[in-house]
Design an enzyme around this catalytic site. Structure first.
Site, PDB file in Angstrom:
ATOM      1  N   LYS A 165       0.855  -1.185   0.000  1.00  0.00           N
ATOM      2  CA  LYS A 165       0.000   0.000   0.000  1.00  0.00           C
ATOM      3  C   LYS A 165       0.891   1.234   0.000  1.00  0.00           C
ATOM      4  O   LYS A 165       1.886   1.293   0.742  1.00  0.00           O
ATOM      5  CB  LYS A 165      -0.883  -0.005   1.260  1.00  0.00           C
ATOM      6  CG  LYS A 165      -1.916  -1.117   1.255  1.00  0.00           C
ATOM      7  CD  LYS A 165      -3.021  -0.845   0.249  1.00  0.00           C
ATOM      8  CE  LYS A 165      -4.141  -1.873   0.377  1.00  0.00           C
ATOM      9  NZ  LYS A 165      -5.249  -1.595  -0.564  1.00  0.00           N
ATOM     10  N   GLY A 293      -9.329  -8.531  -2.516  1.00  0.00           N
ATOM     11  CA  GLY A 293      -9.846  -8.935  -1.212  1.00  0.00           C
ATOM     12  C   GLY A 293     -10.219  -7.718  -0.402  1.00  0.00           C
ATOM     13  O   GLY A 293      -9.809  -6.590  -0.719  1.00  0.00           O
ATOM     14  N   LEU A 295     -10.161  -8.050   3.210  1.00  0.00           N
ATOM     15  CA  LEU A 295      -9.882  -8.600   4.545  1.00  0.00           C
ATOM     16  C   LEU A 295     -11.020  -9.509   5.004  1.00  0.00           C
ATOM     17  O   LEU A 295     -11.353  -9.554   6.192  1.00  0.00           O
ATOM     18  CB  LEU A 295      -9.666  -7.479   5.571  1.00  0.00           C
ATOM     19  CG  LEU A 295      -8.729  -6.316   5.205  1.00  0.00           C
ATOM     20  CD1 LEU A 295      -8.691  -5.293   6.345  1.00  0.00           C
ATOM     21  CD2 LEU A 295      -7.319  -6.791   4.907  1.00  0.00           C
TER      22      LEU A 295
HETATM   23  O1  OSB Z   1      -7.754  -1.776  -2.187  1.00  0.00           O
HETATM   24  O2  OSB Z   1      -7.528  -3.849  -2.417  1.00  0.00           O
HETATM   25  C1  OSB Z   1      -7.831  -2.888  -1.713  1.00  0.00           C
HETATM   26  C2  OSB Z   1      -8.519  -4.099   1.838  1.00  0.00           C
HETATM   27  C3  OSB Z   1      -9.609  -3.330   2.160  1.00  0.00           C
HETATM   28  C4  OSB Z   1     -10.079  -2.423   1.238  1.00  0.00           C
HETATM   29  C5  OSB Z   1      -9.463  -2.278  -0.001  1.00  0.00           C
HETATM   30  C6  OSB Z   1      -8.364  -3.058  -0.322  1.00  0.00           C
HETATM   31  C7  OSB Z   1      -7.870  -3.952   0.623  1.00  0.00           C
HETATM   32  C8  OSB Z   1      -6.680  -4.753   0.417  1.00  0.00           C
HETATM   33  C9  OSB Z   1      -6.544  -6.009   1.230  1.00  0.00           C
HETATM   34  O3  OSB Z   1      -5.778  -4.462  -0.325  1.00  0.00           O
HETATM   35  C10 OSB Z   1      -6.679  -7.235   0.436  1.00  0.00           C
HETATM   36  C11 OSB Z   1      -6.881  -8.446   1.311  1.00  0.00           C
HETATM   37  O4  OSB Z   1      -5.879  -9.018   1.743  1.00  0.00           O
HETATM   38  O5  OSB Z   1      -8.044  -8.803   1.586  1.00  0.00           O
HETATM   39 MG    MG Z   2      -7.111  -1.980  -4.180  1.00  0.00          MG
END
Ligand code: OSB
Ligand code: MG
Length: 389
Positions: A165, A293, A295
């Site tokens: 991120k 995903g 989470l």
């Molecule tokens: O932008 O992909 C995203 C989690 C919450 C909201 C947005 C995002 C994410 C993740 C986590 O990047 C992905 C995961 O491990 O579930």
């Molecule tokens: Mg994303």
């Protein structure tokens, strides 16, 4: 099928470690679990909306409102012939895709169970894809060295690609340190969650020498036009997440050249039927997709794995193992990472997993059941009064 009852459970599960993105820091995963019951069978799904409207406009409160006042009245008491029609029943309602998806996904699980088949078969997945290659999404870390340490642990566990991120001020530095530490072969990508503007183009160009697999959603959450300009200016491929809300968005983004890769999240696009269409459009255009995903607990994760069996899911997903997120998942056994960096698609009927009773009790802070009133003939709301929320 006709739905007899809908159960809602609001669950809150502590995350093992805080997850920081350009939106803020999350320490607890909270979600509505949706259970539909009919003919003695249960279908499960998880809604990916969050507490606050940061990733999307939807929230736990907005999905509850939409279910109660707009969506469930269109679905309950209908004779549903196939899971494909569910999204059509809800089509008159604008937006609210995460709310729609949870209802639709629970019904897909129900249908697969009623046929005694795993969900991937109904979705048209490929039998060769029973082990899904996965990556891991790493939140913003306090320092480049902290990022390297966390990333190396995940690589040692077998994760096949690292997603980092980023936000302005925490981007080139940490990514450069990571690339140096893990070498040129490691698959690294970055996700900005809309933290940049086109005026940051010179900064984003500095990513090119890092050989990232892709840069996910750098610009505004509803933008396809500036992403096109950026995509043409960068060597790093652009992947869209937030900006692809429908199959039509996918078509337009591909036609415009706004992205070369698409992150498919079933909840973001309104359920399995629409996610499959995004997949099909991308596949026809030669654009690879991968499963994002949010989470999710094991329930949402199982749905994601079944979707990932479609053949154009050619890149590792964010569908990491349960222990990447939680000390305890809501399902037991949890999803474990195979040594080859894959997760195994559950082989039982439907999504192949269900919430563990004890854990549901531990993590659920609110439960309600909506019974369908069989005498309902249209007009008004076809379920008993839910307790107040
Ligand atoms: O932008 O992909 C995203 C989690 C919450 C909201 C947005 C995002 C994410 C993740 C986590 O990047 C992905 C995961 O491990 O579930
Ligand atoms: Mg994303």
């Amino acid at each position: 099928m006709r739905i007899d009852a809908v159960d809602l459970d609001f669950v809150q599960i502590p995350l093992k470690a805080p997850f920081e993105t350009s939106f803020g820091i999350e320490t607890v995963k909270s979600a509505w679990l949706v259970t539909v019951t009919s003919e003695g069978l249960r279908g499960y799904a998880e809604c990916v909306a969050d507490v606050q409207p940061l990733y999307s406009e939807e929230t736990h409160a907005s999905v509850y409102f939409a279910w109660k006042n707009a969506l469930l009245p269109r679905v309950l008491a209908q004779d549903i012939a196939s899971p494909e029609v569910v999204i059509q029943l809800m089509d008159p309602v604008r937006g609210n895709r995460m709310a729609k998806a949870a209802v639709e996904m629970a019904i897909w699980d129900w249908f697969a169970k009623s046929q005694g088949k795993p969900l991937w078969e109904l979705l048209g997945g490929d039998p060769s894809r029973m082990r899904i290659p996965v990556g891991v999404s790493i939140g913003i870390q306090p320092s480049p060295s902290a990022l390297v340490e966390v990333a190396e642990q995940y690589l040692a566990q077998g994760y096949r690609r690292l997603k980092v991120k980023i936000k302005p001020g925490s981007d080139i530095g940490p990514l450069t340190a990571l690339r140096r530490a893990v070498g040129p072969q490691a698959a690294i990508m970055a996700d900005a969650n809309s933290a940049y503007r086109l005026s940051d183009i010179d900064r984003l160009r500095e990513l090119d020498p890092l050989d990232l697999m892709m840069l996910e959603q750098p610009l505004a959450e509803d933008d396809l036009v500036d992403h096109r300009v950026l995509a043409q200016a960068l060597r790093t491929p652009i992947c869209l997440d937030e900006a692809i809300r429908s199959d039509d968005d996918a078509r337009k983004a591909i036609e415009l050249g706004s992205c070369r890769i698409i992150n498919v999240k079933v909840g973001r696009v309104g359920g399995h039927a629409r996610a499959r269409r995004v997949h099909d459009i991308a596949a026809a255009a030669g654009v690879p997709v991968w499963c994002g995903g949010m989470l999710e607990t094991g329930i949402g994760r199982a749905h994601n794995l079944h979707m990932s069996t479609l053949l154009d899911f050619r890149l590792p997903g964010d569908t990491s193992a349960s222990d990447r997120y939680f000390e305890q998942d809501i399902i037991d056994p949890p999803f474990r990472l195979n040594p080859d960096g894959t997760l195994t698609v559950p082989s039982g009927p439907g999504i192949g997993v269900e919430p563990d009773g004890d854990r549901l009790q531990r993590f659920s802070s609110h439960h309600e059941t909506w019974h369908v009133q069989k005498q309902w003939q249209g007009g008004g709301v076809p379920y008993g009064s839910p307790t107040s929320f």
